[in-house]
Design a protein around this motif. Sequence first.
Motif, PDB file in Angstrom:
ATOM      1  N   UNK A   4      -2.125   0.578  13.211  1.00 32.17           N
ATOM      2  CA  UNK A   4      -3.456   0.361  12.654  1.00 32.17           C
ATOM      3  C   UNK A   4      -3.382  -0.893  11.781  1.00 32.17           C
ATOM      4  N   UNK A   5      -4.539  -1.417  11.331  1.00 35.92           N
ATOM      5  CA  UNK A   5      -4.532  -2.760  10.735  1.00 35.92           C
ATOM      6  C   UNK A   5      -5.282  -2.857   9.397  1.00 35.92           C
ATOM      7  N   UNK A   6      -5.311  -1.782   8.612  1.00 40.39           N
ATOM      8  CA  UNK A   6      -6.005  -1.862   7.320  1.00 40.39           C
ATOM      9  C   UNK A   6      -5.401  -2.943   6.428  1.00 40.39           C
ATOM     10  N   UNK A   7      -4.088  -2.993   6.322  1.00 45.80           N
ATOM     11  CA  UNK A   7      -3.439  -3.989   5.464  1.00 45.80           C
ATOM     12  C   UNK A   7      -3.739  -5.398   5.936  1.00 45.80           C
ATOM     13  N   UNK A   8      -3.582  -5.625   7.227  1.00 48.56           N
ATOM     14  CA  UNK A   8      -3.745  -6.976   7.766  1.00 48.56           C
ATOM     15  C   UNK A   8      -5.170  -7.494   7.584  1.00 48.56           C
ATOM     16  N   UNK A   9      -6.172  -6.646   7.907  1.00 50.65           N
ATOM     17  CA  UNK A   9      -7.543  -7.134   7.838  1.00 50.65           C
ATOM     18  C   UNK A   9      -7.990  -7.330   6.393  1.00 50.65           C
ATOM     19  N   UNK A  10      -7.526  -6.466   5.485  1.00 50.46           N
ATOM     20  CA  UNK A  10      -7.924  -6.619   4.084  1.00 50.46           C
ATOM     21  C   UNK A  10      -7.307  -7.878   3.483  1.00 50.46           C
ATOM     22  N   UNK A  32       0.818  -1.218   0.000  1.00 45.71           N
ATOM     23  CA  UNK A  32       0.000   0.000   0.000  1.00 45.71           C
ATOM     24  C   UNK A  32       0.852   1.268   0.000  1.00 45.71           C
ATOM     25  N   UNK A  33       2.165   1.111  -0.044  1.00 45.02           N
ATOM     26  CA  UNK A  33       3.137   2.220  -0.011  1.00 45.02           C
ATOM     27  C   UNK A  33       3.214   2.905   1.348  1.00 45.02           C
ATOM     28  N   UNK A  34       2.516   2.357   2.345  1.00 41.94           N
ATOM     29  CA  UNK A  34       2.529   3.036   3.648  1.00 41.94           C
ATOM     30  C   UNK A  34       3.791   2.733   4.453  1.00 41.94           C
ATOM     31  N   UNK A  35       4.567   1.743   4.021  1.00 42.69           N
ATOM     32  CA  UNK A  35       5.846   1.502   4.687  1.00 42.69           C
ATOM     33  C   UNK A  35       6.719   2.773   4.626  1.00 42.69           C
ATOM     34  N   UNK A  36       6.618   3.483   3.502  1.00 46.27           N
ATOM     35  CA  UNK A  36       7.363   4.736   3.342  1.00 46.27           C
ATOM     36  C   UNK A  36       6.525   5.945   3.758  1.00 46.27           C
ATOM     37  N   UNK A  59     -14.155   6.676   5.408  1.00 43.73           N
ATOM     38  CA  UNK A  59     -14.778   5.961   4.297  1.00 43.73           C
ATOM     39  C   UNK A  59     -13.677   5.678   3.282  1.00 43.73           C
ATOM     40  N   UNK A  60     -13.326   4.397   3.095  1.00 41.11           N
ATOM     41  CA  UNK A  60     -12.153   4.029   2.305  1.00 41.11           C
ATOM     42  C   UNK A  60     -12.444   3.693   0.852  1.00 41.11           C
ATOM     43  N   UNK A  61     -13.690   3.339   0.552  1.00 42.93           N
ATOM     44  CA  UNK A  61     -13.993   2.870  -0.800  1.00 42.93           C
ATOM     45  C   UNK A  61     -13.240   1.582  -1.100  1.00 42.93           C
ATOM     46  N   UNK A  62     -12.567   1.515  -2.253  1.00 39.52           N
ATOM     47  CA  UNK A  62     -11.835   0.300  -2.640  1.00 39.52           C
ATOM     48  C   UNK A  62     -10.312   0.513  -2.573  1.00 39.52           C
ATOM     49  N   UNK A  63      -9.867   1.535  -1.834  1.00 35.78           N
ATOM     50  CA  UNK A  63      -8.433   1.844  -1.742  1.00 35.78           C
ATOM     51  C   UNK A  63      -7.611   0.609  -1.364  1.00 35.78           C
ATOM     52  N   UNK A  64      -8.053  -0.140  -0.350  1.00 32.10           N
ATOM     53  CA  UNK A  64      -7.298  -1.304   0.113  1.00 32.10           C
ATOM     54  C   UNK A  64      -7.788  -2.604  -0.529  1.00 32.10           C
ATOM     55  N   UNK A 108     -14.963  -5.312  -2.537  1.00 32.23           N
ATOM     56  CA  UNK A 108     -15.711  -4.819  -1.374  1.00 32.23           C
ATOM     57  C   UNK A 108     -15.408  -3.340  -1.152  1.00 32.23           C
ATOM     58  N   UNK A 109     -16.438  -2.606  -0.754  1.00 36.30           N
ATOM     59  CA  UNK A 109     -16.286  -1.203  -0.351  1.00 36.30           C
ATOM     60  C   UNK A 109     -16.038  -1.183   1.151  1.00 36.30           C
ATOM     61  N   UNK A 110     -15.017  -0.427   1.562  1.00 37.60           N
ATOM     62  CA  UNK A 110     -14.562  -0.514   2.944  1.00 37.60           C
ATOM     63  C   UNK A 110     -14.685   0.793   3.729  1.00 37.60           C
ATOM     64  N   UNK A 111     -14.693   0.626   5.040  1.00 36.06           N
ATOM     65  CA  UNK A 111     -14.575   1.737   5.977  1.00 36.06           C
ATOM     66  C   UNK A 111     -13.710   1.283   7.144  1.00 36.06           C
ATOM     67  N   UNK A 112     -13.101   2.225   7.848  1.00 39.78           N
ATOM     68  CA  UNK A 112     -12.365   1.872   9.068  1.00 39.78           C
ATOM     69  C   UNK A 112     -12.669   2.898  10.146  1.00 39.78           C
ATOM     70  N   UNK A 113     -12.638   2.429  11.398  1.00 44.78           N
ATOM     71  CA  UNK A 113     -13.173   3.220  12.500  1.00 44.78           C
ATOM     72  C   UNK A 113     -12.351   2.960  13.761  1.00 44.78           C
ATOM     73  N   UNK A 114     -11.796   4.007  14.357  1.00 45.67           N
ATOM     74  CA  UNK A 114     -10.951   3.838  15.533  1.00 45.67           C
ATOM     75  C   UNK A 114     -11.500   4.550  16.756  1.00 45.67           C
ATOM     76  N   UNK A 115     -11.234   3.962  17.916  1.00 46.82           N
ATOM     77  CA  UNK A 115     -11.496   4.602  19.199  1.00 46.82           C
ATOM     78  C   UNK A 115     -10.229   4.478  20.044  1.00 46.82           C
ATOM     79  N   UNK A 116      -9.753   5.582  20.583  1.00 43.31           N
ATOM     80  CA  UNK A 116      -8.597   5.527  21.467  1.00 43.31           C
ATOM     81  C   UNK A 116      -9.041   5.132  22.864  1.00 43.31           C
ATOM     82  N   UNK A 117      -8.881   3.860  23.211  1.00 37.49           N
ATOM     83  CA  UNK A 117      -9.462   3.334  24.455  1.00 37.49           C
ATOM     84  C   UNK A 117      -8.776   3.931  25.685  1.00 37.49           C
ATOM     85  N   UNK A 118      -7.448   3.823  25.779  1.00 39.40           N
ATOM     86  CA  UNK A 118      -6.771   4.438  26.922  1.00 39.40           C
ATOM     87  C   UNK A 118      -6.889   5.965  26.878  1.00 39.40           C
TER      88      UNK A 118
END
Length: 466
Positions: free
Chosen positions: A147-153, A121-125, A302-307, A325-335
């Motif tokens: 975060x885990x967009x790559x792993x879950x996709x 996904x080029x996010x390493x750089x 709202x990610x669409x088909x980016x990943x 698949x059309x995707x979304x990702x959603x985070x909550x900072x628990x601590x």
Amino acid sequence: MEALLARWRALPTLATCRLHHRAPGRGKLLTLSRMFQPQRLREDQVLSLEGRLGELTCKSQRLMLQAGLIHPASPGCYHLLPYTVRALEKLVRVIDQEMQAIGGQKVNMPSLGPAELWRATSRWDLMGRELLRLRDRHGKEYCLGPTHEEAVTALVASQKTLSYKQLPLLLYQVTRKFRDEPRPRFGLLRGREFYMKDMYTFDVSTEAARQTYSLVCGAYSSLFDRLGLPCVQVQADVGSIGGTMSHEFQLPMDVGEDRLSVCPSCSFSANRETLDPLQTHCPACQGPLTETKGVEVGHTFFLGTKYSAIFNAQFASVQGTPSLAEMGCYGLGVTRILAAAIEVLSTEDCIRWPGLLAPYQVCLIPPKRGSKEEAAATQLVGSLQDHIIEAVPGLCGEVVLDDRTHLTIGNRGKDANKLGYPFVVIAGKRALEDPPHFEVWCQNTGEVIFLTREGVVELLSTVQVV
């Protein structure tokens, strides 16, 4: 055997155990003398402790250190101690309820992410120096996931028989995340290691994905309403995660690092970084915008088909053809939510929790050892504790006894006030009345009332526990 018998004979009798145990079969009553909690520190000691590792820059950080809720391990990393872990577990239960109410399924993905996924996904750089990277003994590169967009996709893409009938798919987890912050600060508000709830959704179409997006945002609003935290949903930049739409859930506070523009006349609100620097009027109704500061406690994309396009995460459509698949990702900072709640709800000297997250709901304070109230009132406290658990089973495990009877009631009351138990029940002079009355501090309302045993139980029967 003789040594074992000697230890057994030395154990306290049933009468002396009354304050330390529940009735037979109910397990031990929690006592403060046995609680692992570092010695409470004066402010100058806290400054010295934290000064070695970073900056003491906000109220929540100072209060949590002083109360022994957290302890510094290294810059941006903290030990979470028993009270904080209990509050954290309660917050996770509330999050589970809200996520599962909209169809979320809980998973747990590895924190260690192979570099090839991130390079795809080029996010390493793109993630730059904030990405904590390492090599194993074979020279293979990994990162500790922020975060885990790559792993879950990649996980969903590996399921070659996914059907449209299985969508929407809402997968979430609550795990430790890692970020190489250049300047960790504010205690748990901005650290290098933290807990996050991250959810990833997969839908059959753009329209369906937008409906899911609204559904999750609604669940976030419901969560913060239940916690009594006045969060604001604002338009935000997509940043390194990407996509075409993003919102932050911001909790307004003075130490917030984000600048927000809010319209008092309509529902528009945005992070200032998404607006023209010179913009002073609402783009929706043209009314004047007001500025405030906030801390981001949630973020949606709202990610669409980016990943899904990169990893070929497909499903079989109604016609049987493969579709992305059309995707979304959603985070909550628990601590971060825990610390932010303490920041906005507490006084300068005393911690106040959202009612649902208080580590313990009730603190019982018996008389001082050697006082004239000791004999009668001590028995009353034991009886009250049993009666609370019998009448309000939901409070089992939520009542703690301050058995440090070498201290005065006043000193123990100050400690209870600082730790923020929603209810403090004291057996003082009025416990000798007929009928006996207990002094009850309702911490979240500031009320002090005197109640009989039955009155105490009736009051506590209204307490909500998760």
